[in-house]
Structure formats: structure tokens, C-alpha cells
Design a protein around this motif. Structure first.
Motif, PDB file in Angstrom:
ATOM      1  N   THR A  68       8.688  -2.777  -5.299  1.00 55.53           N
ATOM      2  CA  THR A  68       7.611  -3.520  -4.063  1.00 55.53           C
ATOM      3  C   THR A  68       7.602  -2.677  -2.882  1.00 55.53           C
ATOM      4  OG1 THR A  68       7.982  -5.856  -4.560  1.00 55.53           O
ATOM      5  CG2 THR A  68       6.157  -4.703  -5.781  1.00 55.53           C
ATOM      6  N   ALA A  70      -2.168  -4.234  -8.126  1.00 56.76           N
ATOM      7  CA  ALA A  70      -1.192  -4.165  -7.029  1.00 56.76           C
ATOM      8  C   ALA A  70      -1.117  -3.532  -7.072  1.00 56.76           C
ATOM      9  CB  ALA A  70       0.067  -4.683  -7.917  1.00 56.76           C
ATOM     10  N   HIS A  96       5.387 -11.249  -3.300  1.00 56.57           N
ATOM     11  CA  HIS A  96       4.431 -10.843  -4.699  1.00 56.57           C
ATOM     12  C   HIS A  96       4.779 -11.260  -5.800  1.00 56.57           C
ATOM     13  CE1 HIS A  96       6.062  -8.605  -8.334  1.00 56.57           C
ATOM     14  NE2 HIS A  96       6.341  -7.500  -7.750  1.00 56.57           N
ATOM     15  N   ARG A 151      -2.414  -2.833  -1.800  1.00 59.22           N
ATOM     16  CA  ARG A 151      -1.041  -2.087  -1.552  1.00 59.22           C
ATOM     17  C   ARG A 151      -2.253  -0.344  -0.745  1.00 59.22           C
ATOM     18  NH1 ARG A 151       2.457   0.105   2.758  1.00 59.22           N
ATOM     19  NH2 ARG A 151       2.954   2.750   2.100  1.00 59.22           N
TER      20      ARG A 151
END
Length: 429
Positions: free
Chosen positions: A289, A314, A296, A318
Motif C-alpha cells: 500500500t 481499497a 491501513h 486509492r
């Protein structure tokens, strides 16, 4: 006062990354045959042995043994002296069916009502450290290992071994491959890199590369002293110049003649890969990541089909963070999405712009919910996540990668800057 921030990366030959790549290669094969496959595939690897387990609901048949061996060979474990060899290691599969209790929360008659595959929170992050909107220390760590892997695979092709390829048909590192030459022919697949970058304490602007750590697996040498001197010399004269040459000028300028370099600090790194340390899927989530920047949620990616929001949400987070920064809504941004198992709509959307936002963080979060459909099925549809696109994500990070289309399939679609105009309009920028 200035401060240092450090991030690390690992090569595709690191045992945890071997496990990730096997899991994602198996996932890809299921999706290639059955886009509706539900897969949660975990891999354990150690000296001479790979164990694949997990839950699958699919009409496809996948030869687990073949996929695992092909993946291991592409990485470069093709010699018995490595202690882990694609042709001779044992492969055990213990995959079984997906729980009906989970399946009932995911599958709906109306696809768009598909519930999240689990509860949890997922984070996306972006900043202006690099052209790809990634934290600098992590980006440099990835890049260094890509250069090292490119050198290793060139040597492999020169000796008749098959190099690793991504779906574009290029070297797995994404770096253009010059004609093969016997440069650093002693390299083995396992490696780790770490960068400490000095930042301005007031502006948080990167000032210089402070410390570089590189540990790379290698063949035996006649003497340890000869070995260490040769490897450090080659890193200084071959690897780092290639890294710096691959960088934009503003990043290349961060390398001065004062940085500290540690090469194989223990003095020797012959025993590596799964023979030196066990590998497990999902054990490199910070490498995958943002290198410790942002936050996280704890969920790993590899081996999971996109109904698992650990992965798909996720990616969406992003995409939101990157487009917000690129649009000028913030110069640094963290986006959190949270879900309940079996429920389609996110239970919360959170934004932290670290004081750089064009408006309040709460207002940005409200606008995101208004502008974008964040239900799991909508995320899957937007990024084409039912396609076999995952093996290339399993080394060198899931983010900051160049999006591309191969055979009509979009790879790394969550890295596209295709919402910038919409966001600028929405925030009147």
C-alpha cells in the motif's frame, strides 16, 4: 526541524511475495474461466514445499499444481541450490467450498444490491511526493528493486532461462529491457530495499535521500570479503546510477554524495527465499500500500476476488484520494471507506486532507458520497475487477502503477485520473 521518514519494499523473490503471486495467479485462472468465481486463496511456502488453501465457489477447474509451478519459475526459482525449485518443490492443495453463510450475503438477484463480502474499513492515500502521487520513500524502494530485478532477469535470459513477464509482454518490473548482458550474474531472486528520506519540518517537502538499505540474495563467492566488496561496488556503480537515471529530474536531484548506503549489512545473503524464511499470503500489506504513510485497515489483497471489499474498496479509496489530489481539492489526502457484511452501501466515508483541503474534510466526504456509487458491485464494474488482472499487482505494490489496457482488459484502472474534471467542477476549482 527536519525529520526522516522510512519505507521498505521487497522483491518478487521474497517468500511472502512468492506466496502473494501464487495466490493471485490462481485467482486469475479462476476468473479467466469464471468471472463470477468467489475466491479466497492463501499460500504458505517454505523450503521445498508450497501449501495452498482457502475457499472457492466456482464452476472453473484450475490445476493448482501447474499454476503454482509456473509462477515460481517466472519469479526465478529454477535451481536446486536455491533450496526452493519450481520443478521439484512439493505442492499441496487444501482448497474447499465457500461458506454458504458468506455467499448468501454477497450474491443477490439484482447485481447492484450485492453486499460487501465482509465488514471492515479500507483506506486510500495520495500525496504530491511523486508524479504518481505516492509516498516518496516507498516509491524509491519499489523502483530500486525493479532495477535490480531487471538486471537479474536480463542475466537469466542471457543464460537461456525464461524472464518474468507481465501481461504486456514486458519484463515484470515495467522497466525497458536493454540487450541482455552478464551484469551482476550472481543475483538470486530474494531482495529487500529501504529508503529514509529527509523532509522539511515546516513544508513537509522532501529534501534529500538520507539512507539506503539494500539486501540482495546472491550466489556463493570464494570468500565473504570478496563477495561483499563486489556487491557493494556493483550497487554503487550499476544499480544506483540506473535508478537515478530512471527518475524525473526533481527526484534525481534528491541524491547527493552524502547519503548513507548499507548493502547486505549482515555480510552474507546466500540462503534466501522460502528456503530462508517461510512465506505467507498477505504478510506484506504495508509494502503493498503506502509504506506506512496514511493508514491501513488491516485487510490483505492477494488471493481475494473483488467481492471482498478488503481489496475492491481499497482500490476505490486509492482512486478517490488520487483524483482528489490531482484535481487540487487537497495536496495530501486519506480516504476511508467502511462496510458491513451483506450490506451494499458503505456505512461510512471519511476524509482527512491534513489541513490542505479546499474545504472542510466533512464536506469533501459528503460530496464523495453524492458523486460516486461506492457499492461493491459499482466498484467492481467501474474498474473491471472480474477480469484476470491480479498477478501483476502481487509484487512492487498495488498503487502508483501505470494503468494500461491489454487485449481489451484494463489493468490498474484504479490508478486512472478520470474523475479530475468532475471533482474540479464539483468543488468549483
Amino acid at each position: 526541524m527536519n525529520y526522516l521518514f522510512t519505507s521498505e519494499s521487497v522483491s518478487e523473490g521474497h517468500p511472502d511475495k512468492v506466496a502473494d503471486q501464487i495466490s493471485d495467479s490462481i485467482l486469475d485462472e479462476f476468473l479467466r474461466q469464471d468471472p463470477e468465481a468467489k475466491v479466497a486463496c492463501e499460500t504458505f511456502c517454505t523450503a521445498g514445499l508450497v501449501v495452498v488453501g482457502g475457499e472457492v465457489q466456482s464452476s472453473a477447474y484450475v490445476d493448482i499444481d501447474q499454476v503454482a509451478r509456473e509462477t515460481i519459475a517466472r519469479i526465478g526459482y529454477t535451481k536446486a541450490e536455491y533450496g526452493f525449485d519450481a520443478s521439484s518443490c512439493g505442492i499441496i492443495s487444501t482448497i474447499h467450498g465457500q461458506s454458504a453463510d458468506i455467499n448468501r450475503g454477497v450474491v443477490r438477484s439484482n447485481e447492484m444490491d450485492q453486499g460487501a463480502g465482509d465488514q471492515g474499513m479500507m483506506f486510500g492515500y495520495a500525496c504530491k511526493n511523486t508524479p504518481e502521487y505516492m509516498p516518496l520513500a516507498l516509491s524509491l524502494s519499489h523502483r530500486l528493486l525493479k532495477v535490480l530485478a531487471d538486471i537479474r532477469h536480463n542475466n537469466s535470459s542471457a543464460t537461456g532461462k525464461r524472464p518474468v513477464s507481465d501481461p504486456q509482454g514486458a519484463d515484470c518490473t515495467g522497466i525497458a529491457r536493454p540487450q541482455a548482458t552478464a551484469v551482476m550474474p550472481y543475483l538470486r531472486p530474494d531482495a529487500k530495499a529501504q529508503f529514509s528520506v529527509e523532509f522539511d519540518g515546516q513544508t513537509h517537502r522532501p529534501l534529500r535521500v538520507h539512507t539506503i538499505v539494500l539486501s540482495t540474495q546472491h550466489d556463493e563467492f570464494d570468500t565473504d570479503e570478496t563477495m561483499h566488496a563486489r556487491i557493494e561496488k556493483d550497487v554503487r556503480e550499476i544499480v544506483l546510477p540506473r535508478l537515478i537515471a530512471s527518475l524525473p529530474p526533481q527526484l534525481a536531484a534528491l541524491f547527493d554524495d552524502k547519503f548513507i548506503l548499507h548493502v547486505n549489512p549482515t555480510g552474507k545473503f546466500v540462503i534466501g527465499g522460502p528456503a530462508g524464511d517461510t512465506g505467507l499470503t498477505g504478510r506484506k500489506i504495508i509494502v503493498d500500500t503506502y509504506g506506512g504513510r496514511g493508514a491501513h485497515g488491516g485487510g490483505a489483497f492477494s488471493g481475494k476476488d473483488p467481492s471482498k471489499v478488503d481489496r475492491s474498496a481499497a482500490y476505490a479509496a486509492r482512486w478517490l484520494a488520487k483524483n482528489l489530489v490531482a484535481a487540487g481539492v487537497a495536496s495530501e489526502c486519506l480516504v476511508q471507506l467502511a462496510y458491513a457484511i451483506g450490506v451494499a452501501e458503505p456505512v461510512s466515508v471519511y476524509v482527512n486532507s491534513y489541513g490542505t483541503g479546499a474545504c472542510s474534510d466533512a464536506e469533501i466526504a459528503v460530496r464523495l458520497r453524492e458523486l460516486f456509487d461506492l457499492r461493491p458491485a459499482a466498484i467492481v464494474r467501474r474498474f473491471g475487477l472480474k477480469n484476470p488482472i491480479y498477478a501483476p499487482t502481487a509484487a512492487y505494490g498495488h498503487f502508483g502503477r501505470e494503468p494500461y489496457v491489454k487485449d481489451g482488459i484494463q489493468f490498474f484502472g484504479w490508478e486512472k485520473l478520470d474523475a479530475v474534471d468532475l471533482l474540479r467542477s464539483a468543488f468549483e476549482l
